[in-house]
Design a protein around this motif. Structure first.
Motif, short mmCIF file in Angstrom:
data_model
loop_
_atom_site.label_atom_id
_atom_site.label_comp_id
_atom_site.label_asym_id
_atom_site.label_seq_id
_atom_site.Cartn_x
_atom_site.Cartn_y
_atom_site.Cartn_z
N ARG A 249 -29.94 -12.04 41.24
CA ARG A 249 -28.69 -11.87 42.00
C ARG A 249 -28.77 -10.63 42.89
N GLY A 250 -28.45 -10.82 44.17
CA GLY A 250 -28.45 -9.69 45.10
C GLY A 250 -29.77 -9.51 45.83
N LEU A 251 -30.80 -10.23 45.40
CA LEU A 251 -32.12 -10.12 46.04
C LEU A 251 -32.22 -11.17 47.16
N SER A 252 -32.78 -10.78 48.31
CA SER A 252 -32.93 -11.72 49.43
C SER A 252 -33.74 -12.92 48.98
N SER A 253 -33.33 -14.11 49.42
CA SER A 253 -34.09 -15.30 49.05
C SER A 253 -35.46 -15.23 49.72
N PHE A 254 -36.46 -15.87 49.11
CA PHE A 254 -37.82 -15.77 49.64
C PHE A 254 -37.88 -16.33 51.06
N ILE A 255 -37.33 -17.52 51.26
CA ILE A 255 -37.21 -18.06 52.62
C ILE A 255 -35.81 -17.71 53.12
N THR A 256 -35.74 -17.16 54.32
CA THR A 256 -34.45 -16.81 54.89
C THR A 256 -33.89 -18.03 55.62
N PRO A 257 -32.74 -18.53 55.21
CA PRO A 257 -32.18 -19.69 55.92
C PRO A 257 -31.92 -19.34 57.39
N ASN A 258 -32.06 -20.33 58.26
CA ASN A 258 -31.89 -20.06 59.70
C ASN A 258 -30.57 -19.39 60.02
N LYS A 259 -29.52 -19.80 59.34
CA LYS A 259 -28.20 -19.25 59.68
C LYS A 259 -28.10 -17.77 59.29
N ASP A 260 -28.94 -17.33 58.36
CA ASP A 260 -28.91 -15.92 57.95
C ASP A 260 -30.00 -15.09 58.62
N PHE A 261 -30.86 -15.77 59.39
CA PHE A 261 -32.00 -15.06 59.97
C PHE A 261 -31.52 -14.07 61.02
N TYR A 262 -32.02 -12.84 60.95
CA TYR A 262 -31.58 -11.83 61.91
C TYR A 262 -31.89 -12.28 63.33
N ARG A 263 -31.11 -11.77 64.25
CA ARG A 263 -31.35 -12.10 65.65
C ARG A 263 -31.35 -10.82 66.46
N GLY B 26 -33.31 -1.44 56.39
CA GLY B 26 -32.47 -2.24 57.29
C GLY B 26 -32.65 -3.75 57.15
N PRO B 27 -31.79 -4.51 57.86
CA PRO B 27 -31.73 -5.96 57.69
C PRO B 27 -32.59 -6.78 58.66
N TYR B 28 -33.27 -6.15 59.64
CA TYR B 28 -33.93 -6.95 60.68
C TYR B 28 -35.33 -7.39 60.29
N VAL B 29 -35.36 -8.16 59.23
CA VAL B 29 -36.61 -8.74 58.76
C VAL B 29 -36.23 -10.06 58.09
N GLY B 30 -37.05 -11.08 58.27
CA GLY B 30 -36.73 -12.38 57.69
C GLY B 30 -37.98 -13.22 57.57
N ASN B 31 -37.95 -14.15 56.64
CA ASN B 31 -39.14 -14.96 56.36
C ASN B 31 -38.82 -16.43 56.58
N ALA B 32 -39.66 -17.09 57.38
CA ALA B 32 -39.39 -18.50 57.67
C ALA B 32 -40.68 -19.31 57.64
N ARG B 33 -40.50 -20.62 57.55
CA ARG B 33 -41.63 -21.56 57.64
C ARG B 33 -41.65 -22.10 59.06
N TRP B 34 -42.71 -21.79 59.78
CA TRP B 34 -42.80 -22.15 61.20
C TRP B 34 -43.73 -23.34 61.39
N ILE B 35 -43.40 -24.20 62.35
CA ILE B 35 -44.27 -25.31 62.71
C ILE B 35 -44.60 -25.19 64.20
N GLY B 36 -45.87 -25.35 64.53
CA GLY B 36 -46.25 -25.25 65.94
C GLY B 36 -47.75 -25.44 66.11
N VAL B 37 -48.25 -24.88 67.20
CA VAL B 37 -49.69 -24.99 67.44
C VAL B 37 -50.30 -23.60 67.44
N ARG B 38 -51.62 -23.54 67.25
CA ARG B 38 -52.29 -22.24 67.31
C ARG B 38 -52.38 -21.78 68.76
N LEU B 39 -51.92 -20.57 69.00
CA LEU B 39 -52.00 -20.02 70.35
C LEU B 39 -53.46 -19.92 70.79
#
Ligand SMILES: Nc1nc2c(c(=O)[nH]1)N[C@H]1C(S)=C(S)[C@@H](COP(=O)(O)O)O[C@H]1N2
Ligand SMILES: [Mo]
Length: 554
Positions: free
Chosen positions: A255-269, A325-338
């Motif tokens: 309780r109180g710990l950031s979830s491992f994956i940050t939901p998009n709606k909570d992801f910092y912008r 601070g709060p400006y960090v977030g973890n997400a699962r990304w889909i795309g191509v290799r640059l």
């Protein structure tokens, strides 16, 4: 001389008080005229901007110009105190200032009609210059402000005209014989103005403006509906290279710990866009060109979706994030290799003799972000991403395509709404933030944060789980330690590691005794380097220091 009076039904009134009242009424109505003219300027400009492009509207343009020119310290202050609401605060501030000026201009116009209208034009010029002067500005961006100001100048001229006695064509009555109560120089006591004419003109102007503004908004939203549909219709492909399953123990679920994956709606912008760009995926193109590009490439969304798709968990971090601070977030990304695309374009990294050492990514909103070619091609999963946590990128996070490079702060890697990649050198070009005194290159520093207990909370004496996250993207986290009141460091239990590009949760069971205590945390990365306790601020390449939290154990 013709004098007008509307006080005929009120014969008991003295000339002096009537004069004062009339003067006040005219001043208030002049101020109101200024406000109506200001509203009209914005509404007309909004309509013109809707036809051209929404970002060229004056409030957005001035706001963006302010953002571009704000010194980093002030920007930091704004981000810190207003967070994601900073943009709303800025726009509100501009509107309040505009209203004040509009009031002043209305009063000025009462004294000098032409001067008032000229002042309106000056404001139009400010809007126009701001719009054209933006990084992505084109001459046509001046139009909304200019057209809005010209119309508003006319409206102000007309309205204030209704308040000017000697131009009256309203209900004229012959001058009454000077009343005994009226003293010297108070013939003005009977001078009033065309109230009805003013009310009609003012109402017409306000209602027409509201209509224009409404139409502008509708137009903008119908244009944006296309982008919305293109996002809705984008089906994420099944990745050829799926992300390894997240180990069950990666999320400690405390309780109180950031979830491992940050939901998009909570992801910092964090970005400079006052209006979130809404790009239609169907018309989106990405061009790769520049120094050492043997074969310039242009891809559209179908080309991209048809390529080899990868899926990766990557933690994004902002250089403006203070310790804790709060400006960090973890997400699962889909795309191509640059790197795949760069190689196709014939790009070689400097270590293989390539002439360019910097990739400059440009967004549709004029942002420029410089990334080392060497890093993008060193084998890490630098991506052009279109998926985030199982859905197409949200508009706020860069739809349709953005860059993500594990290990680099966002301002040197994570260009949202990307449309262009130019190969160049660091010597030849400074990207947006670098011109604002941030470093050209900025790997993410090893950092850790205590999520629970919260600062100044009062946990009960006994075993208190102290838990948080630690990150050192692309190096990984090998140890986290916690100490109490400057005492011995205690090794925390690390959650299972996902990849070295993601953050890692940790927990330490604290045998808490009552009283005030300060907890501190430090992390050690995969290279064995321990997070420094030296406190430095975010400028120019990221804050350091240990996060500390003070609690009052009861
Ligand atoms: N077009 C554009 N891309 C941008 C930015 C921006 O201002 N404009 N900000 C960058 C910064 S500073 C960071 S930290 C990340 C943040 O990405 P997020 O808003 O999706 O979390 O985006 C980067 N990409
Ligand atoms: Mo950032």
């Amino acid at each position: 001389m013709l004098v007008v009076t509307e006080n005929r039904d009120d014969p008991g009134q003295t000339g002096a008080s009537s004069s004062r009242r009339s003067r006040w009424a005219r001043a208030i109505l002049a101020a109101l005229s200024g406000l109506i003219a200001g509203f009209c300027a914005l509404a007309v400009a909004e309509l013109v901007a809707a036809v051209l492009r929404p970002e060229s509207g004056p409030v957005t343009a001035v706001g963006s110009a302010v953002i571009d020119r704000t010194p980093p310290a002030v920007k930091e202050f704004a981000v810190r105190n207003f967070g994601t609401a900073d943009k709303m605060v800025l726009q509100l501030g501009i509107l309040v200032l505009l209203a004040l000026f509009a009031t002043g201009i209305g009063l000025l116009a009462l004294r000098h009609r032409l001067l008032g209208s000229a002042a309106v034009l000056v404001f139009g010029l400010v809007g126009a210059v701001s719009a054209v002067g933006r990084p992505e500005g084109v001459p046509a961006d001046a139009l909304p402000s200019v057209v809005g100001a010209v119309v508003a100048a006319g409206v102000l001229y007309l309205l204030v005209g209704r308040l000017t006695p000697d131009l009256l064509v309203g209900r004229l009555t012959p001058a009454p014989s000077p009343s005994p109560a009226a003293g010297e120089g108070e013939t003005e006591a009977y001078v009033t103005f065309d109230r009805r004419g003013f009310v009609v003109a003012a109402t017409t102007a306000a209602v027409t403006s509201a209509g224009a503004g409404f139409l502008g908004r509708r137009l903008t939203s119908s244009v944006q509906a296309g982008a919305g549909a293109s996002r809705h219709n984008l089906v994420l492909p099944v990745p050829e290279s799926a992300a390894p399953a997240i180990p069950p123990g990666a999320d400690l679920r405390i309780r109180g710990l950031s979830s491992f994956i940050t939901p998009n709606k909570d992801f910092y912008r964090v970005d400079t866009a006052l209006v979130v760009p809404r790009v239609d995926a169907g018309t989106w193109r990405l061009k790769i060109h520049g120094k050492g590009v043997a074969r310039p490439v242009t891809v559209d969304i179908h080309d991209l979706l048809g390529r080899e798709i990868i899926e990766r968990d990557i933690t994004l971090a902002c250089v403006s994030n203070e310790v804790g601070g709060p400006y960090v977030g973890n997400a699962r990304w889909i795309g191509v290799r640059l790197a795949d695309l760069l190689r196709e374009a014939g790009v070689r990294p400097p270590s293989k003799g390539g002439p360019a050492d910097q990739i400059v990514a440009r967004s549709v909103d004029g942002m420029t972000i410089g990334t080392p070619v060497e890093t993008a091609m060193d084998g890490r999963d630098a991506m052009l991403a279109f998926g985030m946590n199982g859905e197409p990128l949200p508009f706020e996070h860069g739809f349709p395509v953005r860059m993500v490079v594990p290990g680099l702060y966002g301002y040197v890697s994570a260009c949202k709404w990307i449309k262009d990649i130019e190969l160049t050198t660091f010597a030849a070009y400074d990207a947006y933030w670098v011109r604002q005194s941030w470093s050209q290159q900025a790997p993410i520093k090893t950092e850790s944060r205590i999520d629970t207990p919260r600062p100044f909370s009062s946990p009960k004496a006994g075993t208190v789980p102290v838990a948080g996250v630690a990150w050192a993207q692309h190096r990984g986290i090998s140890r986290v330690e916690v100490r109490v009141d400057g005492g011995e460091w205690h090794t925390a239990r690390l959650a299972a590691a996902d990849s070295r590009d993601t953050w890692r949760q940790w927990v330490w069971e604290w045998p808490a005794t009552s009283g005030n205590h300060t907890l501190e945390v430090r992390a050690t990365d995969g290279t064995g380097a321990t997070q420094t306790g030296d406190r430095v601020g975010t400028v120019p390449n990221g804050a350091t220091g240990w996060h500390s939290v003070t609690v009052d154990v009861s």
